[in-house]
Enzyme design. Structure first.
Site, PDB file in Angstrom:
ATOM      1  N   TYR A   1      30.222  34.736  33.615  1.00  0.00           N
ATOM      2  CA  TYR A   1      30.291  34.859  35.209  1.00  0.00           C
ATOM      3  C   TYR A   1      29.262  35.456  36.135  1.00  0.00           C
ATOM      4  CZ  TYR A   1      32.189  38.608  38.568  1.00  0.00           C
ATOM      5  OH  TYR A   1      33.331  39.316  39.613  1.00  0.00           O
TER       6      TYR A   1
ATOM      7  N   THR B   1      34.082  39.699  46.790  1.00  0.00           N
ATOM      8  CA  THR B   1      33.494  38.398  45.988  1.00  0.00           C
ATOM      9  C   THR B   1      33.830  37.657  45.336  1.00  0.00           C
ATOM     10  OG1 THR B   1      33.415  40.071  44.199  1.00  0.00           O
ATOM     11  CG2 THR B   1      31.528  40.149  45.313  1.00  0.00           C
TER      12      THR B   1
ATOM     13  N   HIS C   1      30.543  51.780  42.663  1.00  0.00           N
ATOM     14  CA  HIS C   1      30.849  49.943  42.956  1.00  0.00           C
ATOM     15  C   HIS C   1      32.259  49.839  43.427  1.00  0.00           C
ATOM     16  CE1 HIS C   1      30.042  46.255  42.572  1.00  0.00           C
ATOM     17  NE2 HIS C   1      30.030  45.710  41.946  1.00  0.00           N
TER      18      HIS C   1
END
Length: 772
Positions: free
Chosen positions: A589, A602, A473
């Site tokens: 979230y 993000t 990630h």
């Protein structure tokens, strides 16, 4: 044995007559072709750098300006208003036959034209950056576009016309703005109000106001200074502190997975599927290198930042004792492959030419047919990447810093990506959700040692030809790998194809050298470290409950009849499902992107709002009229859409507070408010997976070509991770994760609540459902 077929450029032996060299013409030919290919790539990068550097200008536009200047001069019209003559007087006096007044005049006009051209490019770029800083269009209702926004759209379209390359807009994108502290604090307090009772809320409010009045102004000044100096005031700290400094396993906790088409099967030949897919991926990499991929454009006119795509290939996360680093190489000509506990190195090129799919199939089939057993300690070696980061860093330094182990590890870490040839079969059964869930579990963590979790991504191909990705990630977010995946699936299905027997098209070159078996010398001490990492990873994997299902009763088409956004519809349904599941609300979230800004990644949308909580409570009470429930739902939907727009336009909450916290740590001061904010658990972490971003095929013509997106592990030990894809008009895929060790959560139970919540909200608007 595979290792016996390694290519050697030359050999030599010492004889009584001297040194006898035996050159391999074939090997030298490949070395020569490889060098030529490298120089071609350098020249292409130089050319792209020039074209990108002058966008929206071009060499043709420069020539037009020069010709206009020269032509006006011959017509006795001085469009330079004396600047050409001024430049000519300042030119050094030359000598020789070519330094005539005519050549000096032409040179002066060329210099003037170049200056005007460069000034024009600068003006156009700054104007485009100013235009792209306007985000009012996002807050206008559909079908109610203002006159100002229409003029703005025309201007942006004119300034961004032509043929932009992948990175052409990077310098024209605005910087992510730093919100006002007062605005962030106000939005934060509003977001936590439905989660707290009056006493808890007043305590939080007092902490927030004290922080805003005393410490925040100082921290904000440093943050504004960074925003002036840095390209993006969030992204580098986010990558370092959220991803690279984490010392817990990245398997499950950070890495995520992506699934294959589930309703169709192109081939059941494992090596053939891999041959087509690897060929397609390297073709995509070549397009990336040459910047032949079009930048993603919102509404077809607003460019998104493309910087995350740079590290898609040839990238590995290297473990460190305190922090990891991302190693990215400009080039890699091989992939690393794992099968039955053995590691192989497969070359992707023959000379300067990319191997064809049928040749790659041959190479992968040779690995599948190789009967050699794993070397001592080799089988579970990749478990090091699945365990604790500090332990892996220590083992890497101790056992893999020299000799055969270093060479073999380099072959993996310097590969374009990692390939796992699995011995299992996975599929999707509409009548059995367990099949899709097991498929997801296999991609999320496998058996904890058959994925190299440090690579930018691991391509997993199962024995029946199904495949998927496990993605690290830190280097990028999910939409970036989604571009690659859509290209791969579309190219494999509609452009490459297979024979009737399921093999790649064409005839293989059987003279290709066999894949190289990587050689290890793993001592018993290292094997003990590997086993400990494996036990840590296995305990983590065994604790993950994953429930994946396909919701077939309706999708995007019927949701729009409720006159709301599909994402808001699902998010409110998740709030209703969670309240029914746990009897309370929680901090929620939802990931949104900030790629309209340079190097944006993000932002968080806090989906649990006062409006959604009011709707959920009214639904649970069951005493309200349908019209009242509809009104409450619309208010919740409008609130969610507004929060999403704020997050996308740089007015979110959490990245700003995170950066203020980092500044406070650098200054050596502590804030009770920031400490509480950063420690609040996200018990419901959600993300929507987008589809058809690059339009590889028409989904209306091929409705069965559906990929369910992917999923991730739960963020909190007592929470849920929910990923969903609104896949077309009649389908929504859900991926729900939780932990067996929590007595409060159950992924399948939560999935059933989601199903019911979707149906209940649809019933409010009397939306007819398709037959199940």
């Amino acid at each position: 044995m595979a290792e016996a077929h390694q290519a050697v450029a030359f050999q030599f032996t010492v004889t009584p007559d001297g040194v006898d060299f035996r050159l391999s013409r074939e090997a030298l030919k490949h070395i020569y072709l490889s060098g030529i290919n490298s120089w071609k790539k350098r020249l292409i990068r130089i050319k792209n750098g020039i074209l990108r550097g002058v966008y929206p200008g071009s060499p043709t536009s420069w020539l037009v300006v020069v010709m206009a200047t020269v032509g006006s001069s011959y017509c006795n019209v001085d469009i330079s208003m004396g600047l050409v003559c001024y430049i000519q007087r300042r030119l050094p006096e030359g000598c020789g036959p070519y330094q005539t007044p005519q050549t000096q005049a032409l040179l002066s006009m060329a210099i003037f034209s170049t200056g005007v051209w460069a000034l024009g490019i600068f003006f156009f770029r700054q104007t485009l950056k100013l235009l792209l800083s306007y985000h009012g269009w996002m807050f206008e209702m559909h079908g109610q576009t203002s006159y100002f926004t229409k003029v703005w759209a025309i201007c942006v379209r004119l300034l961004s016309s032509g043929r932009p390359m992948l990175y052409s807009f990077q310098t024209s994108l605005p910087k992510l703005p730093v919100p006002k502290v007062s605005d962030t604090i106000q939005r934060y307090l509003e977001s936590v109000r439905p989660l707290l009772d009056d006493k808890e809320y007043h305590h939080k409010e007092a902490l927030a106001k004290d922080f805003q009045n005393k410490m925040a102004p100082r921290l904000q000044k440093y943050l504004i200074l960074k925003s002036w100096w840095a390209t993006n005031y969030v992204s580098d700290w986010w990558e370092e502190y959220i991803y690279l400094r984490g010392r817990t396993p990245i398997m499950v906790n950070s890495n995520y997975y992506v699934m294959d088409f589930v309703l169709i099967r192109n081939t059941e030949v494992q090596a053939a599927r891999l041959g087509n897919v690897v060929h397609t991926m390297i073709t995509y990499r070549r397009r990336l290198d040459r910047e032949q991929i079009k930048p993603v454009m919102a509404l077809g006119i607003v460019p998104m930042c493309s910087y995350q795509m740079e590290r898609m290939f040839n990238t590995t996360r290297i473990p460190g004792k305190e922090t990891d680093v991302l190693q990215h190489l400009a080039e890699s000509r091989h992939v690393a492959v794992y099968h039955k506990g053995r590691f192989f190195k497969v070359w992707l090129y023959e000379g300067s030419s990319l191997l064809k799919p049928r040749d790659l199939e041959l190479q992968f089939q040779r690995i599948l047919d190789d009967p050699s057993p794993p070397q001592p300690g080799e089988e579970k070696l990749a478990a090091l990447t699945a365990g604790g980061r500090a332990e892996w860093a220590q083992a890497r330094q101790t056992f893999f810093s020299s000799g055969r182990n270093k060479a073999a590890l380099d072959a993996i870490e310097r590969a374009a990506f990692f390939v796992a040839l699995d011995e299992e079969c996975h599929c999707h059964d509409l009548n059995d959700d367990a099949c899709l869930s097991l498929y997801g579990k296999a991609l999320l963590h496998g058996n904890c040692y058959n994925r190299w979790f440090d690579k930018s991504f691991t391509l997993v191909v199962f024995e029946n030809g199904k495949m998927g990705l496990n993605t690290e990630h830190a280097w990028a977010d999910a939409p970036i790998i989604g571009h690659l995946w859509e290209f791969v699936l579309g190219t494999d299905a509609f452009h490459l194809g297979y024979t009737d027997t399921g093999h790649c098209l064409g005839t293989p070159n059987t003279a290709l050298p066999h894949p190289q078996r990587l050689q290890w010398d793993i001592p018993e001490q290292c094997q003990a470290v590997i086993e400990r990492s494996y036990q840590v990873a296995k305990a983590l994997a065994d604790d993950v409950e994953l429930y994946c299902f396909q919701f077939l009763l309706f999708g995007k088409g019927l949701i729009k009849k409720c006159r709301t956004s599909p994402d808001a519809f699902v998010q409110i349904a998740l709030q209703l499902a969670h309240f029914r599941d746990r009897g309370k609300f929680c901090l929620t979230y939802e990931a949104s992107m900030t790629r309209m800004f340079r190097e944006g990644r993000t932002e968080t949308v806090r989906s649990c709002t006062r409006e959604s909580a009011a709707f959920v409570k009214a639904m649970v009470e069951g005493t309200h009229k349908k019209a009242d429930l509809q009104s409450l739902f619309r208010k919740a939907s409008e609130k969610h859409q507004n929060l999403y727009r704020l997050a996308m336009t740089g007015a979110g909450i959490d990245r700003h507070l995170f950066c203020l916290y980092v500044v406070s740590k650098y200054l050596g001061v502590s804030s009770p408010f920031l400490a509480e904010v950063l420690s609040e658990p996200w018990r419901l972490s959600t993300s929507q997976t987008t589809q058809f971003q690059i339009r590889m095929f028409d989904p209306n013509k091929y409705p069965n070509h559906l990929a369910p997106g992917g999923g991730f592990g739960p963020v909190a030990d007592d929470g849920y991770g929910v990923s969903y894809m609104i896949a077309g008009e009649n389908t929504i895929f859900f991926h729900i994760s939780s932990k067996f060790s929590s007595s409060e959560t159950n992924a399948q139970r939560f999935g059933n609540h989601i199903r019911q919540a979707l149906l209940d909200i649809a019933d409010l608007f009397q939306v007819p459902k398709a037959d199940s």
